[in-house]
Design a protein around this motif. Sequence first.
Motif, mmCIF file in Angstrom:
data_model
loop_
_atom_site.group_PDB
_atom_site.id
_atom_site.type_symbol
_atom_site.label_atom_id
_atom_site.label_comp_id
_atom_site.label_asym_id
_atom_site.label_seq_id
_atom_site.Cartn_x
_atom_site.Cartn_y
_atom_site.Cartn_z
ATOM 1 N N CYS A 1 33.445 49.269 47.403
ATOM 2 C CA CYS A 1 34.909 49.151 47.393
ATOM 3 C C CYS A 1 35.585 50.462 47.779
ATOM 4 N N CYS B 1 39.682 50.671 47.372
ATOM 5 C CA CYS B 1 40.550 49.505 47.286
ATOM 6 C C CYS B 1 41.492 49.667 46.095
ATOM 7 N N SER B 2 42.731 49.272 46.279
ATOM 8 C CA SER B 2 43.719 49.387 45.196
ATOM 9 C C SER B 2 43.410 48.449 44.035
ATOM 10 N N GLU B 3 42.538 47.480 44.251
ATOM 11 C CA GLU B 3 42.180 46.532 43.188
ATOM 12 C C GLU B 3 40.979 46.992 42.360
ATOM 13 N N ARG C 1 39.221 38.074 46.061
ATOM 14 C CA ARG C 1 39.175 39.380 46.720
ATOM 15 C C ARG C 1 39.083 39.347 48.248
ATOM 16 N N CYS D 1 36.549 44.744 40.124
ATOM 17 C CA CYS D 1 37.643 44.308 40.983
ATOM 18 C C CYS D 1 38.634 43.528 40.121
ATOM 19 N N ARG D 2 39.868 43.948 40.163
ATOM 20 C CA ARG D 2 40.914 43.306 39.376
ATOM 21 C C ARG D 2 41.152 41.851 39.804
ATOM 22 N N ILE D 3 40.863 41.537 41.070
ATOM 23 C CA ILE D 3 41.108 40.182 41.605
ATOM 24 C C ILE D 3 39.808 39.584 42.165
ATOM 25 N N TYR D 4 38.711 39.797 41.501
ATOM 26 C CA TYR D 4 37.386 39.455 42.014
ATOM 27 C C TYR D 4 37.291 38.053 42.610
ATOM 28 N N VAL E 1 39.137 48.976 39.623
ATOM 29 C CA VAL E 1 39.512 49.619 38.359
ATOM 30 C C VAL E 1 38.251 50.048 37.612
ATOM 31 N N CYS F 1 38.424 42.817 53.196
ATOM 32 C CA CYS F 1 37.388 42.680 52.179
ATOM 33 C C CYS F 1 36.513 41.491 52.567
ATOM 34 N N ARG G 1 43.319 43.448 52.464
ATOM 35 C CA ARG G 1 43.649 44.212 51.246
ATOM 36 C C ARG G 1 44.138 45.599 51.637
#
Length: 102
Positions: free
Chosen positions: A29, A37-39, A56, A50-53, A41, A70, A60
């Motif tokens: 990532c 990636c901004s997602e 994703r 990944c916040r939005i796995y 964490v 992605c 992005r």
Amino acid sequence: MNEEASYELYLKKSAEHHEALCKRCGACCGLFEKDPCSELVCGEDGRYYCRIYEDRFGLRRTVHGNEFLCVPVRNVISGSWAGSYQCAYKRELTGWRVYPVK
């Protein structure tokens, strides 16, 4: 168990095995490229998530606003990226030794 149910079970177990390989180093990532990636964490356990796995894939942005696509790791596993030597998926595919992330 019928053939369809057996196949569904096989797919489920294969997906679970694949997901369990990931050591959550963040390399795929962009963590080691200084513009991840901004997602991405960092969890309380020091591993990356990944916040939005589940959603994703697709266009992005990085933390600096750069756009990227992605894609599933299987699409890029034959290449290399910063930190790819740590990727457990590459180890599974190539037999590379994966070093633990501290």
